[in-house]
Design a protein around this motif. Structure first.
Motif, PDB file in Angstrom:
ATOM      1  N   SER A 131      35.482  42.177  54.939  1.00 16.69           N
ATOM      2  CA  SER A 131      35.818  42.057  53.525  1.00 16.69           C
ATOM      3  C   SER A 131      34.555  41.713  52.744  1.00 16.69           C
ATOM      4  N   VAL A 132      33.887  42.734  52.211  1.00 18.90           N
ATOM      5  CA  VAL A 132      32.628  42.538  51.490  1.00 18.90           C
ATOM      6  C   VAL A 132      32.723  43.188  50.114  1.00 18.90           C
ATOM      7  N   SER A 133      31.984  42.628  49.168  1.00 19.11           N
ATOM      8  CA  SER A 133      31.865  43.230  47.842  1.00 19.11           C
ATOM      9  C   SER A 133      30.576  44.030  47.779  1.00 19.11           C
ATOM     10  N   HIS A 134      30.493  44.905  46.782  1.00 18.67           N
ATOM     11  CA  HIS A 134      29.275  45.681  46.574  1.00 18.67           C
ATOM     12  C   HIS A 134      28.731  45.380  45.187  1.00 18.67           C
ATOM     13  N   ASP A 135      27.588  44.721  45.133  1.00 19.87           N
ATOM     14  CA  ASP A 135      26.929  44.412  43.865  1.00 19.87           C
ATOM     15  C   ASP A 135      27.818  43.645  42.892  1.00 19.87           C
ATOM     16  N   THR A 136      28.869  42.972  43.375  1.00 16.77           N
ATOM     17  CA  THR A 136      29.779  42.190  42.543  1.00 16.77           C
ATOM     18  C   THR A 136      30.251  43.007  41.339  1.00 16.77           C
ATOM     19  N   TYR A 137      30.897  44.101  41.631  1.00 21.66           N
ATOM     20  CA  TYR A 137      31.456  44.911  40.563  1.00 21.66           C
ATOM     21  C   TYR A 137      32.440  44.116  39.731  1.00 21.66           C
ATOM     22  N   HIS A 138      32.610  44.529  38.479  1.00 29.95           N
ATOM     23  CA  HIS A 138      33.522  43.837  37.569  1.00 29.95           C
ATOM     24  C   HIS A 138      34.926  43.800  38.159  1.00 29.95           C
ATOM     25  N   ARG A 139      35.342  44.920  38.731  1.00 28.33           N
ATOM     26  CA  ARG A 139      36.638  44.962  39.409  1.00 28.33           C
ATOM     27  C   ARG A 139      36.404  44.602  40.875  1.00 28.33           C
ATOM     28  N   LYS A 140      36.580  43.353  41.182  1.00 24.64           N
ATOM     29  CA  LYS A 140      36.288  42.857  42.528  1.00 24.64           C
ATOM     30  C   LYS A 140      37.361  43.310  43.511  1.00 24.64           C
ATOM     31  N   PRO A 141      37.026  43.401  44.785  1.00 28.92           N
ATOM     32  CA  PRO A 141      38.038  43.756  45.783  1.00 28.92           C
ATOM     33  C   PRO A 141      39.195  42.769  45.750  1.00 28.92           C
ATOM     34  N   VAL A 142      40.410  43.288  45.940  1.00 26.20           N
ATOM     35  CA  VAL A 142      41.593  42.435  45.836  1.00 26.20           C
ATOM     36  C   VAL A 142      41.622  41.355  46.915  1.00 26.20           C
ATOM     37  N   ASP A 143      40.882  41.541  48.011  1.00 32.06           N
ATOM     38  CA  ASP A 143      40.881  40.546  49.080  1.00 32.06           C
ATOM     39  C   ASP A 143      39.859  39.439  48.837  1.00 32.06           C
ATOM     40  N   GLY A 144      39.154  39.477  47.715  1.00 36.75           N
ATOM     41  CA  GLY A 144      38.221  38.409  47.390  1.00 36.75           C
ATOM     42  C   GLY A 144      36.874  38.493  48.074  1.00 36.75           C
ATOM     43  N   ALA A 145      36.646  39.538  48.858  1.00 31.65           N
ATOM     44  CA  ALA A 145      35.354  39.716  49.538  1.00 31.65           C
ATOM     45  C   ALA A 145      34.923  38.440  50.241  1.00 31.65           C
ATOM     46  N   THR A 146      35.797  37.895  51.066  1.00 31.46           N
ATOM     47  CA  THR A 146      35.565  36.581  51.670  1.00 31.46           C
ATOM     48  C   THR A 146      34.520  36.595  52.776  1.00 31.46           C
ATOM     49  N   ASP A 147      34.186  37.763  53.317  1.00 32.64           N
ATOM     50  CA  ASP A 147      33.210  37.807  54.398  1.00 32.64           C
ATOM     51  C   ASP A 147      31.771  37.887  53.893  1.00 32.64           C
ATOM     52  N   GLY A 148      31.566  38.477  52.721  1.00 36.28           N
ATOM     53  CA  GLY A 148      30.204  38.565  52.239  1.00 36.28           C
ATOM     54  C   GLY A 148      30.020  39.637  51.191  1.00 36.28           C
ATOM     55  N   ALA A 149      28.789  40.107  51.056  1.00 37.46           N
ATOM     56  CA  ALA A 149      28.451  41.087  50.033  1.00 37.46           C
ATOM     57  C   ALA A 149      27.291  41.960  50.499  1.00 37.46           C
ATOM     58  N   VAL A 150      27.286  43.192  50.015  1.00 36.08           N
ATOM     59  CA  VAL A 150      26.136  44.078  50.139  1.00 36.08           C
ATOM     60  C   VAL A 150      25.673  44.310  48.708  1.00 36.08           C
ATOM     61  N   SER A 151      24.600  43.650  48.309  1.00 38.71           N
ATOM     62  CA  SER A 151      24.289  43.564  46.889  1.00 38.71           C
ATOM     63  C   SER A 151      22.799  43.380  46.661  1.00 38.71           C
ATOM     64  N   TRP A 152      22.169  44.325  45.953  1.00 34.53           N
ATOM     65  CA  TRP A 152      20.741  44.147  45.662  1.00 34.53           C
ATOM     66  C   TRP A 152      20.495  43.051  44.624  1.00 34.53           C
ATOM     67  N   PRO A 153      21.323  42.870  43.575  1.00 33.90           N
ATOM     68  CA  PRO A 153      21.001  41.815  42.601  1.00 33.90           C
ATOM     69  C   PRO A 153      21.068  40.413  43.170  1.00 33.90           C
ATOM     70  N   HIS A 154      21.875  40.210  44.217  1.00 39.69           N
ATOM     71  CA  HIS A 154      22.083  38.860  44.712  1.00 39.69           C
ATOM     72  C   HIS A 154      20.977  38.351  45.635  1.00 39.69           C
TER      73      HIS A 154
END
Length: 378
Positions: A131-154
């Motif tokens: 469960s990961v997010s990508h670049d913290t999009y405005h519409r976040k994954p419904v599962d809350g991305a609890t495992d982490g993120a793949v994100s260049w800004p972060h």
């Protein structure tokens, strides 16, 4: 002879505090620690310098740590920049550096310069079960991305440069807004891609609004032309800025990340190695961090990789008909091109840089203005 090609999944080279150079310019990484400092190295991985990690089980997951070729020295921290100075500007969860974020930290951040394969890798990790997010999009994954993120800004946190100060619009619609997630990460992995391809794609034929604001705030990327650049077109100056962004963003991540992966070399074994290492908890006080769930097998991941292809986000930017070359970059900004080539060699990519006894050190750190800067030291 070029530097040896790295394995598909390596630990990267930890920066060291700058030391006086010897008469010859080619130096090996030297780790000097006191007895007291060694205790800190054992307790906190933030202070680990070229200490190899080991995995139990199948040793195909990860090869041994690989140091830089002696011809291409590791990144060196400026003497006035301490490792905690770097960590405190990142999203790495670090009690010794008092860099904690808000809420329960997530396990894994994979970050690199823009156009390095984050869309591809985020799709892959979600497909295999994380469960990961990508670049913290405005519409976040419904599962809350609890495992982490793949994100260049972060790579950077928002203590100095708030994310909500930069957005971009397309067709009068707000497409991307960084309403910053305050959770930090237990493990940070550096994602890289062939630099000429990443820089060319990031340049976007001069349309660099997606990273210009956040990069000029956090790093020493040029905001305006200097007098010697007045004859450059706006498109060419945007290419200079993209080159500088690639060098500065990646060097910052390199200075604190635990490992490095190349987007061109990701396999099922790479994903399992990531999963296994990020499942560990480096801090005794974080037993409440959500554990990973099960993921797909190596064979299933490889099968999905074959069906996914390599052009997951190819149409997101504009591309020149002529491939970008090192000679083109050299004509625009000599010093940053040399640094980019040295970094490319460290990351396992070949360049046309000449191997000679005068290859300089790449020294990086925070300036008096608080921005990340790099320069060549002969």
């Amino acid at each position: 002879m070029f530097a040896k090609t790295r394995s598909e999944f390596d630990h990267g080279d930890r920066p060291i505090a700058r030391q006086p150079r010897q008469n010859n310019y080619i130096t090996h990484l030297k780790v000097l620690v006191t007895a007291a400092g060694l205790v800190g190295l054992v307790i906190y991985r933030e202070f680990i310098i070229e200490i190899g990690y080991s995995f139990s089980g199948d040793n195909r997951y990860l090869s041994s740590p690989v140091k830089s070729s002696s011809n291409f020295p590791s990144l060196v921290l400026e003497k006035d920049t301490k490792l905690c100075d770097v960590v405190s500007r990142s999203t790495l969860y670090s009690p010794p550096c008092e860099n904690l974020g808000t809420g329960i930290p997530r396990r894994l951040l994979i970050t690199g310069a823009r156009r390095s394969g984050t869309t591809f890798l985020s799709k892959l990790l979600r497909e295999v079960g994380l469960s990961v997010s990508h670049d913290t999009y405005h519409r976040k994954p419904v599962d809350g991305a609890t495992d982490g993120a793949v994100s260049w800004p972060h790579a950077f946190n928002d203590k100095v440069c708030p994310y909500d100060n930069w957005v971009f619009r397309r067709s009068r619609q707000l497409m991307w807004e960084h309403s910053h997630d305050k959770r930090f990460f237990l493990h940070v992995v550096h994602l890289v891609r062939d630099p000429l391809k990443a820089i060319a794609s990031g340049w976007n034929l001069g349309n660099i609004g997606s990273f210009r604001g956040i990069s000029s705030c956090n790093t020493a990327m040029q905001k305006e032309k200097n007098p010697q650049q007045n004859n450059l077109s706006n498109e060419s100056f945007a290419l200079v800025q993209t080159l500088q962004y690639w060098v500065l963003w990646n060097s910052f991540i390199e200075s604190f990340a635990e490992w490095r992966i190349r987007s061109e070399s990701i396999t099922g074994f790479t994903i399992h190695a990531l999963y296994q290492r990020a499942s560990t908890n480096p801090h005794n006080d974080l037993s409440h961090v959500k554990p990973f769930g099960p993921i797909k097998s190596v064979e299933e991941i490889d099968s999905f990789l074959s069906s996914l292809g390599t052009d997951v986000n190819h149409g997101h930017t504009k591309h020149s008909k002529k491939p970008l070359t090192w000679d083109t970059l050299m004509s625009l900004d000599y010093n940053y091109t040399i640094m980019a080539q040295i970094m490319a060699q460290r990351y396992g990519y070949q360049t046309n840089i000449a191997v000679r006894d005068s290859i300089p050190e790449q020294v990086c750190g925070f300036s008096n203005e608080g921005v990340w800067n790099c320069y060549l030291s002969p």
